[in-house]
Design a protein around this motif. Structure first.
Motif, PDB file in Angstrom:
ATOM      1  N   ARG A  36      41.727  39.069  57.091  1.00 25.22           N
ATOM      2  CA  ARG A  36      42.644  39.144  55.949  1.00 25.22           C
ATOM      3  C   ARG A  36      42.354  40.332  55.037  1.00 25.22           C
ATOM      4  NH1 ARG A  36      42.752  32.739  54.554  1.00 25.22           N
ATOM      5  NH2 ARG A  36      43.560  32.083  56.569  1.00 25.22           N
ATOM      6  N   THR A  39      43.349  43.653  56.616  1.00 26.61           N
ATOM      7  CA  THR A  39      44.811  43.670  56.725  1.00 26.61           C
ATOM      8  C   THR A  39      45.437  43.932  55.365  1.00 26.61           C
ATOM      9  OG1 THR A  39      44.736  42.140  58.596  1.00 26.61           O
ATOM     10  CG2 THR A  39      46.836  42.344  57.430  1.00 26.61           C
ATOM     11  N   GLN A  40      44.923  43.279  54.325  1.00 19.41           N
ATOM     12  CA  GLN A  40      45.431  43.500  52.957  1.00 19.41           C
ATOM     13  C   GLN A  40      45.269  44.968  52.569  1.00 19.41           C
ATOM     14  OE1 GLN A  40      47.036  41.455  51.004  1.00 19.41           O
ATOM     15  NE2 GLN A  40      46.364  39.381  51.367  1.00 19.41           N
ATOM     16  N   GLY A  50      50.049  40.978  51.546  1.00 18.27           N
ATOM     17  CA  GLY A  50      49.781  39.946  52.534  1.00 18.27           C
ATOM     18  C   GLY A  50      50.912  38.947  52.686  1.00 18.27           C
TER      19      GLY A  50
END
Length: 186
Positions: A36, A39-40, A50
């Protein structure tokens, strides 16, 4: 669907690799906390958040598609849609990191990640081919282009030239224009 008041102003729609049925990659990212943060950070570089990952999950798309089934059918019957579907070959991570980057697509490593978890191996590193083209849409299928390559420069990885990218977009618009003309004559 969320803004029905704009439909009267829409003559047609060109859709670039829309993951209508969701993205297995989004499911993987949502399911692994360690993915996460990176990816953020990547989405922030693209001025995204997100929320895009949550919205692209197969569960979220399934709920949306089920809840809006009749609206989606209505939209596909109201105006022409031309959809670009792209696929890319998988890239081995070692080739991607240490090899000639010009031979690998930016999203190449994700192609096999999605293929290994999907019923259809064809995808562009974000979205599978199945579930990308709505019923009644004209679907243009191009191989050797990942999800990002059609809209942005992915160099030093394999990338379309700016002029090829413009030509692709113009071609899709010309196809849409022809379909709008046909629809108008009906």
């Amino acid at each position: 669907i969320r803004h029905p008041q704009v439909r009267a102003n829409v003559a047609g729609w060109v859709a670039y690799q829309p993951p209508h049925d969701g993205s297995i990659l989004a499911d993987i990212i949502q399911g692994h906390i360690k993915l996460r943060g990176p990816t953020q950070a990547f989405l922030a570089l693209l001025h995204g958040t997100g929320l895009a990952i949550a919205d692209m999950s197969t569960r979220s798309r399934s709920v949306f598609n089920h809840s809006n089934h009749f609206d989606i059918i209505g939209i596909t019957r109201t105006f022409p849609i031309v959809t670009l579907l792209t696929t890319e070959d998988p890239a081995r991570l070692s080739d991607y990191v240490f090899g000639d980057k010009a031979k690998s697509a930016f999203l190449g490593p994700f192609v096999s990640v999605i293929s290994d978890r999907d019923t259809s191996p064809l995808n562009d590193g974000i979205a599978s081919v199945h579930g990308t083209c709505l019923d009644l849409a004209t679907c243009v299928y191009l191989t050797g282009i990942d999800h990002f390559d059609s809209v942005m420069n992915t160099a030093p990885f394999k990338s379309l030239s700016p002029s090829d990218r413009v030509t692709l977009f113009r071609t899709l618009l010309q196809m849409l224009s022809q379909r709008i003309q046909i629809k108008t004559e009906e």
